[in-house]
Design an enzyme around this catalytic site. Structure first.
Site, PDB file in Angstrom:
ATOM      1  N   HIS A 184      50.131   4.960  43.137  1.00  0.00           N
ATOM      2  CA  HIS A 184      50.339   3.536  42.886  1.00  0.00           C
ATOM      3  C   HIS A 184      51.599   3.040  43.593  1.00  0.00           C
ATOM      4  O   HIS A 184      51.633   1.933  44.115  1.00  0.00           O
ATOM      5  CB  HIS A 184      50.429   3.312  41.381  1.00  0.00           C
ATOM      6  CG  HIS A 184      50.323   1.878  40.976  1.00  0.00           C
ATOM      7  ND1 HIS A 184      50.408   1.497  39.662  1.00  0.00           N
ATOM      8  CD2 HIS A 184      50.143   0.728  41.669  1.00  0.00           C
ATOM      9  CE1 HIS A 184      50.292   0.177  39.576  1.00  0.00           C
ATOM     10  NE2 HIS A 184      50.131  -0.305  40.773  1.00  0.00           N
ATOM     11  N   ASP A 210      54.697   5.133  39.788  1.00  0.00           N
ATOM     12  CA  ASP A 210      53.781   6.227  39.486  1.00  0.00           C
ATOM     13  C   ASP A 210      52.955   6.641  40.712  1.00  0.00           C
ATOM     14  O   ASP A 210      52.727   5.821  41.590  1.00  0.00           O
ATOM     15  CB  ASP A 210      52.878   5.864  38.291  1.00  0.00           C
ATOM     16  CG  ASP A 210      52.063   4.591  38.483  1.00  0.00           C
ATOM     17  OD1 ASP A 210      52.655   3.548  38.796  1.00  0.00           O
ATOM     18  OD2 ASP A 210      50.834   4.652  38.301  1.00  0.00           O
ATOM     19  N   GLU A 228      43.797   6.591  36.197  1.00  0.00           N
ATOM     20  CA  GLU A 228      45.009   6.701  35.383  1.00  0.00           C
ATOM     21  C   GLU A 228      45.080   8.095  34.770  1.00  0.00           C
ATOM     22  O   GLU A 228      44.048   8.694  34.451  1.00  0.00           O
ATOM     23  CB  GLU A 228      44.994   5.664  34.249  1.00  0.00           C
ATOM     24  CG  GLU A 228      45.258   4.260  34.682  1.00  0.00           C
ATOM     25  CD  GLU A 228      46.735   3.916  34.863  1.00  0.00           C
ATOM     26  OE1 GLU A 228      47.602   4.818  34.730  1.00  0.00           O
ATOM     27  OE2 GLU A 228      47.023   2.735  35.126  1.00  0.00           O
TER      28      GLU A 228
END
Length: 166
Positions: free
Chosen positions: A139, A149, A97
């Protein structure tokens, strides 16, 4: 868990709730052959808090902070983080992330790109993952996901050059 036991030496242990991932013994139990790139849609601190919330039902292996490239490790690489929204992809990938929002490119700093690319390169080297866009995906590219994303402002050309050391 002591800092010396993180999987990536530059990371700091910021453990997710055990309710947000599956304990495993990868790569023995599942081969690791992908890296999935995410954008948090949150601040770094809020992302860590969400991953530590047992009701959240999601976590990634790593979170990279925008301002300075600081890396928090939330799930050990041998465990299955719930990050991709697709069990098959969760079992075979490491999730990273990145603090920020897909529509705010100012979050995608030089420090973040460099730090994340070094992490991705090390993961690829460790597991024998090719350093290409077939194995390092966003993603949005995970089948069945409704996420967008890392979004159109993520500079894939720059990122892949950094991952490949060029």
């Amino acid at each position: 868990m002591a800092a010396s036991s993180v999987d990536y030496p530059s990371a700091v242990w910021s453990p997710a709730s055990t309710s947000n991932y599956t304990a495993s013994n990868r790569p023995s139990s599942y081969a690791v052959d992908m890296v999935v790139i995410h954008v948090t849609q949150e601040t770094y601190a809020n992302t860590i808090r969400l991953f530590q919330d047992p009701a959240h039902a999601a976590a990634a292996h790593y979170v990279v902070r925008s301002a300075d490239g600081y890396i928090g490790q939330c799930v050990r690489e041998h465990d299955i983080a719930w990050h991709a929204g697709n069990w098959s992809y969760n079992t075979r990938s490491i999730g990273i992330e990145h603090e920020g929002w897909v529509d705010q490119p100012s979050y995608f700093t030089t420090a973040m790109y460099h730090s994340s690319a070094a992490l991705t390169a090390e993961i690829c080297d460790k597991y024998g993952i090719p350093k290409d866009r077939d194995h390092i995906i966003g993603h949005v590219e995970v089948p069945g996901t409704d996420h967008t994303d890392p979004g159109p402002n993520w500079d894939w050309t720059r990122y892949m050059r950094l991952v490949n050391g060029v």
